[in-house]
Design a protein around this motif. Sequence first.
Motif, PDB file in Angstrom:
ATOM      1  N   SER A 177       0.791  -1.155  -0.082  1.00  0.00           N
ATOM      2  CA  SER A 177      -0.004   0.159  -0.011  1.00  0.00           C
ATOM      3  C   SER A 177       0.902   1.267   0.008  1.00  0.00           C
ATOM      4  O   SER A 177       2.204   1.168   0.624  1.00  0.00           O
ATOM      5  CB  SER A 177      -0.953   0.078   1.248  1.00  0.00           C
ATOM      6  N   CYS A 216      -2.771   0.010  -8.609  1.00  0.00           N
ATOM      7  CA  CYS A 216      -3.439  -0.294  -7.356  1.00  0.00           C
ATOM      8  C   CYS A 216      -4.985  -0.672  -7.848  1.00  0.00           C
ATOM      9  O   CYS A 216      -5.425  -0.434  -8.863  1.00  0.00           O
ATOM     10  CB  CYS A 216      -3.511   0.942  -6.613  1.00  0.00           C
ATOM     11  N   GLU A 273      -4.145   0.812  -2.422  1.00  0.00           N
ATOM     12  CA  GLU A 273      -3.886  -0.621  -1.898  1.00  0.00           C
ATOM     13  C   GLU A 273      -4.106  -1.826  -2.824  1.00  0.00           C
ATOM     14  O   GLU A 273      -4.462  -1.526  -4.055  1.00  0.00           O
ATOM     15  CB  GLU A 273      -5.051  -1.013  -0.637  1.00  0.00           C
TER      16      GLU A 273
END
Length: 320
Positions: A177, A216, A273
């Motif tokens: 992350s 992500c 994330e």
Amino acid sequence: MTILCVRFQLPPMYETALPGLLGLLEEFTPVVEALPPDGALADLRGAERYFGRSAVELASVIRVRALAHYGVDCVIGAGPGPMLARMALRDARPGVTGVLPEGPDGIADLPVTALSGVGAATGRTLCEYGLDTLGRVAAAPLSTLQRLVGAKAGRELREKANGIDRGRVVPDGVSRSLVTERPFERDELDADRHRRALLSAAGELGARLRALDKVCGTLTLTVRYADRSATTRSRSLKEPTAHSAALTRVAYGMYEALGLQRARVRAIALRAEGLDPAERASHQLSFDPVDEKVRRIEEVADRVRAKFGPDAVMPGALAA
């Protein structure tokens, strides 16, 4: 007790300190799972044997080190599994580790909504039938629970109410992350300034992702308020991306969904994330020439920033 759930009491603008605090936990065990924005789970089974101390004793050491090295206090819950460790946080406070034993006795008096996965709607349904505590849920017939909440959910609910914790700590390195935060100089009421902060944060996240050659899959928004409370929302992306414009659209969508009415906002944070290498990501081809043009401009802007600094190129809304 072998599992700790640690919640660091980070000041509003110091969410980015979490990776360093996770490193502190990793001095005791490599099995650490981040719980952004300010927490973590740590499996101390090996540490208990290695250090010859119980998890509760090690929790005291962790608290002292967090204060000494980072000036950050923490609250810690301990239990035989992740679920019970999280629930033990209810009785924890700085200097006192909350503890829940295995089995139903330690949680029998807790409200049914104390269980993760039991939301307001499920809680209301159970309470309407007198199942307002975990002890009553544990004693209820399985068929009754399954009739109220469904076959699978009813079985899982009964297990959890009886203290059966099948969860485990899944290590997820800090590299999974990226986070960026925009604190305000004073508590900010202006929605336009909130949106400018989101635009800036999304642009920074996109640039960092592209520099790392990552994409992500999930974007998380955290809004911190003047009373030190916070709201967190996450959204899975339609396709993994590092494209700043796409991240900005998702961030705006989550912000608008909060429906803030003259909220006094102290800080806004965005977290990317589920990071994966960009080469593994698929991209839906588009016949929209504007989208392709924006992506080419983004590539040029990245090269300019790499040469002249991060503020060399920025959206007009931020330059005004």
